[in-house]
Write an enzyme that holds these catalytic residues in place. Structure first.
Site, short mmCIF file in Angstrom:
data_model
loop_
_atom_site.label_atom_id
_atom_site.label_comp_id
_atom_site.label_asym_id
_atom_site.label_seq_id
_atom_site.Cartn_x
_atom_site.Cartn_y
_atom_site.Cartn_z
N HIS A 19 -6.09 -7.35 -0.78
CA HIS A 19 -6.09 -5.93 -1.05
C HIS A 19 -5.27 -5.47 -2.20
O HIS A 19 -4.16 -6.10 -2.56
CB HIS A 19 -5.62 -5.19 0.16
CG HIS A 19 -6.46 -5.61 1.31
ND1 HIS A 19 -5.94 -6.54 2.39
CD2 HIS A 19 -7.34 -5.07 2.00
CE1 HIS A 19 -6.87 -6.69 3.26
NE2 HIS A 19 -7.84 -5.78 3.17
N HIS A 35 0.95 -1.12 -0.09
CA HIS A 35 -0.09 0.01 0.09
C HIS A 35 0.93 1.25 0.06
O HIS A 35 0.37 2.41 -0.32
CB HIS A 35 -0.82 0.04 1.28
CG HIS A 35 -2.07 -1.15 1.16
ND1 HIS A 35 -2.95 -1.09 0.19
CD2 HIS A 35 -2.25 -1.94 1.81
CE1 HIS A 35 -3.57 -2.61 0.55
NE2 HIS A 35 -3.39 -2.65 1.63
N ASP A 71 -4.30 -13.05 3.01
CA ASP A 71 -5.73 -12.52 3.57
C ASP A 71 -6.60 -12.75 2.53
O ASP A 71 -7.95 -12.70 2.84
CB ASP A 71 -5.47 -11.23 4.02
CG ASP A 71 -4.87 -10.27 3.19
OD1 ASP A 71 -4.66 -9.16 3.39
OD2 ASP A 71 -4.28 -10.81 2.06
N1 6XA Z 1 -8.96 -1.02 7.29
C1 6XA Z 1 -7.48 -1.16 6.89
C2 6XA Z 1 -7.24 -2.18 6.11
C3 6XA Z 1 -5.91 -2.25 5.94
C4 6XA Z 1 -5.54 -3.53 4.91
C5 6XA Z 1 -4.14 -4.10 5.07
C6 6XA Z 1 -3.66 -5.31 4.07
O1 6XA Z 1 -3.78 -6.34 4.46
N2 6XA Z 1 -3.21 -5.17 2.92
O2 6XA Z 1 -2.94 -5.94 2.25
ZN ZN Z 2 -4.15 -7.35 2.42
#
Ligand code: 6XA
Ligand code: ZN
Length: 343
Positions: free
Chosen positions: A197, A159, A284
């Site tokens: 994500h 991110h 995830d």
């Molecule tokens: N509400 C915040 C969600 C952050 C996601 C983090 C993640 O696993 N990114 O791959």
């Molecule tokens: Zn993620």
């Protein structure tokens, strides 16, 4: 397959994450590494090595110097304000506001943060720096001739954009590794992001470039973080047109559907014929991950590890997300085992 890992990750030990209107103990927690290491040691796919120290230069090949400086100084400025909690942004340069960087820490937090769940803490910079060194060291193993390597990075990175942090990420480990390859003779690098994500940061960094093909399989932005990037019609810009490929998918997506997207992504990578493949490995996508909505089961991670291996490319796995603490070790190492079993 050699793994690179650094104990400096424990310096990222935030006590709060803003979730559901409450400050909760973060999903992205040090114990994630313990469970993965335990499984790695049980399966023993290869040695676990500490990183070298490659300095700031490779980080600055990817990130804005202002962000890098901010991450190093933010905690001290926050403390100097006399705040009691961890450093969390509370305001943003939102629509029709100026993008000028403020001087005050409250303004700078919002200027550099893309999301408010991620706090800054005393050890965050050192942990993020160490995580980037893990990725660089693992990339150098590939450059030295290893067919594959595992950068067991924490904190994660996908991110983190050119000049933004958030989503538990501060420095983009996969992007830093890709640039390492390109600065040392590679002509083309593909980054396949299989985290649940969207890798908005990686997309941002390479969006106008054709020397990195970025592909992401992820929860559709209409319903999943980071919400404001990751649509299928985002395909790159300028010289990068056609070198970003997004596969957004809806809530409840099972492995059979997810694998269709993977197959399409693998075909595109084969066509691109990169010198190296980097996999942003978040697990995830698992059916009981607490903050995600795909339905992969543990054997599916083994299956797709084999799918990736069949590309026949030098492959660097870079750890991203995954929060079902009971299964993170099994699912992560299943990918490695599946890859090695088909390599
Ligand atoms: N509400 C915040 C969600 C952050 C996601 C983090 C993640 O696993 N990114 O791959
Ligand atoms: Zn993620």
């Amino acid at each position: 397959m050699k793994t690179v890992f650094s104990e400096t990750h424990t310096l990222r030990d935030a006590k709060t994450e803003l979730y559901g209107g409450e400050l909760v103990y973060p999903f992205e927690r040090p114990s994630r590494m313990t469970y993965i290491l335990d499984r790695l040691k049980a399966v023993d796919p290869g040695p676990i090595l500490p990183p070298g120290d490659h300095g700031l230069a490779p980080i600055l090949r990817i990130h804005d110097a202002g962000l890098v400086d901010f991450l190093q100084t933010a905690w001290d400025e926050w403390q100097a304000e006399g705040y009691e909690g961890e450093a969390i942004a509370t305001c943003w340069p939102a629509r029709r506001m100026t993008q000028r960087r403020p001087d005050h820490i409250d303004g700078k937090l919002g200027y550099y943060a893309l999301a408010t769940e991620t706090s800054l803490t005393p050890g965050t910079w050192d942990a993020a720096y160490g995580s980037a060194q893990v990725a660089l060291t693992a990339a150098d193993l590939i450059r030295a001739g290893e067919r594959s390597a595992f950068a067991l990075c924490r904190p994660p990175g996908h991110h983190a954009a050119f000049d933004m942090y958030g989503g538990y990420c501060f420095l983009n480990n996969a992007a830093i590794a890709a640039q390492r390859f390109l600065d040392n003779g590679a002509a083309r690098v593909a980054i396949l992001d299989v985290d649940f994500h969207h890798g908005n940061g990686t997309q941002d960094i390479f969006y106008d470039r054709s020397d990195v093909l970025f592909l992401s399989l992820h929860g559709e932005p209409e319903n999943a973080f980071p919400h404001f990037l990751g649509y299928a019609d985002e395909t790159g810009t300028g010289a990068g047109e056609g070198f970003t490929v997004n596969h957004p998918m809806p809530p409840g997506t099972p492995f059979s559907e997810w694998r269709r997207s993977l197959d399409a992504a693998l075909d595109r990578i084969a066509q691109y014929a990169p010198d190296h493949l980097i996999v942003s490995l978040g697990v995830d996508t698992f059916e009981t991950d607490p903050i995600s909505f795909f339905k992969l089961k543990s054997p599916d991670f083994t299956t797709y590890g084999g799918d990736i291996a069949r590309l026949g490319l030098p492959t660097l796995f870079v750890m991203e997300g995954g929060y079902d603490i009971a299964e993170i070790g099994l699912n992560t190492v299943n990918v490695i085992e599946g890859f090695l079993g088909a390599a």
